[in-house]
Write an enzyme that holds these catalytic residues in place. Structure first.
Site, PDB file in Angstrom:
ATOM      1  N   CYS A   1       0.826  -1.200   0.000  1.00 22.73           N
ATOM      2  CA  CYS A   1       0.000   0.000   0.000  1.00 22.73           C
ATOM      3  C   CYS A   1       0.868   1.260   0.000  1.00 22.73           C
ATOM      4  O   CYS A   1       1.599   1.510   0.958  1.00 22.73           O
ATOM      5  CB  CYS A   1      -0.921  -0.062   1.224  1.00 22.73           C
ATOM      6  SG  CYS A   1      -1.551   1.498   1.820  1.00 22.73           S
TER       7      CYS A   1
ATOM      8  N   CYS B   1       0.320   3.781   2.723  1.00 24.63           N
ATOM      9  CA  CYS B   1       0.823   3.246   4.006  1.00 24.63           C
ATOM     10  C   CYS B   1       2.320   3.514   4.134  1.00 24.63           C
ATOM     11  O   CYS B   1       2.823   3.816   5.219  1.00 24.63           O
ATOM     12  CB  CYS B   1       0.576   1.743   4.099  1.00 24.63           C
ATOM     13  SG  CYS B   1      -1.161   1.283   4.096  1.00 24.63           S
TER      14      CYS B   1
END
Ligand code: ZN
Length: 146
Positions: A70, A73
């Site tokens: 991600c 992230c």
């Protein structure tokens, strides 16, 4: 005179330590494994350990639900790490990999990542979906930890 204590869960062995409020918690060590109770860095937990920390911590637990694939992230990671450095021991900073712990993500109704939660004495005190600025985390800790 009674000494007021707060419970701090060891980031290494998950023992529940009672730390006097008068003592600097950043120097306190675990009674069982002697690890520092706060290392100024996020702790990677799994679902079972997360439950134990949340149920037994008298300091707010700030959680970052994330996954390695991600992009946002990865952008969140250094912000979260810096928050842990500057805000511990007023709060515990925890990371949960949702690929490894899908049930933990479901338990908290995480729909997308990164997802940030402030958990205080077992309750969800605040949540945020998506990348967040350091000030959001700081605000949570100031509100919950005083
Ligand atoms: Zn320990």
């Amino acid at each position: 005179m009674t000494v007021e204590k707060r419970r701090v869960v060891c980031p290494k062995c998950d023992s529940i330590n009672a730390v006097p409020r008068s003592r600097p918690a950043e120097k306190a060590r675990c009674g069982r494994c002697h690890a520092l109770l706060f290392e100024g860095a996020p702790v990677e937990l799994d679902a079972a350990r997360l439950r134990k920390h949340i149920a037994n911590s008298d300091v707010p637990v700030i959680v970052d639900f994330w996954a390695p694939w991600c992009g946002p992230c990865q952008a969140m990671a250094p912000i979260f790490a810096q928050a842990a450095r500057s805000l511990e021991p007023r709060a515990r900073f925890v990371k949960i990999n949702v690929d490894d712990n899908p049930q933990a993500a479901r338990d908290y109704g995480v729909q997308g990542i990164p997802a940030l939660f402030a958990l205080n004495r077992g309750e969800v005190a605040a949540r945020h979906a998506g990348l967040a600025e350091a000030n959001l985390l700081k605000g949570w800790v100031e509100r919950l930890a005083g």
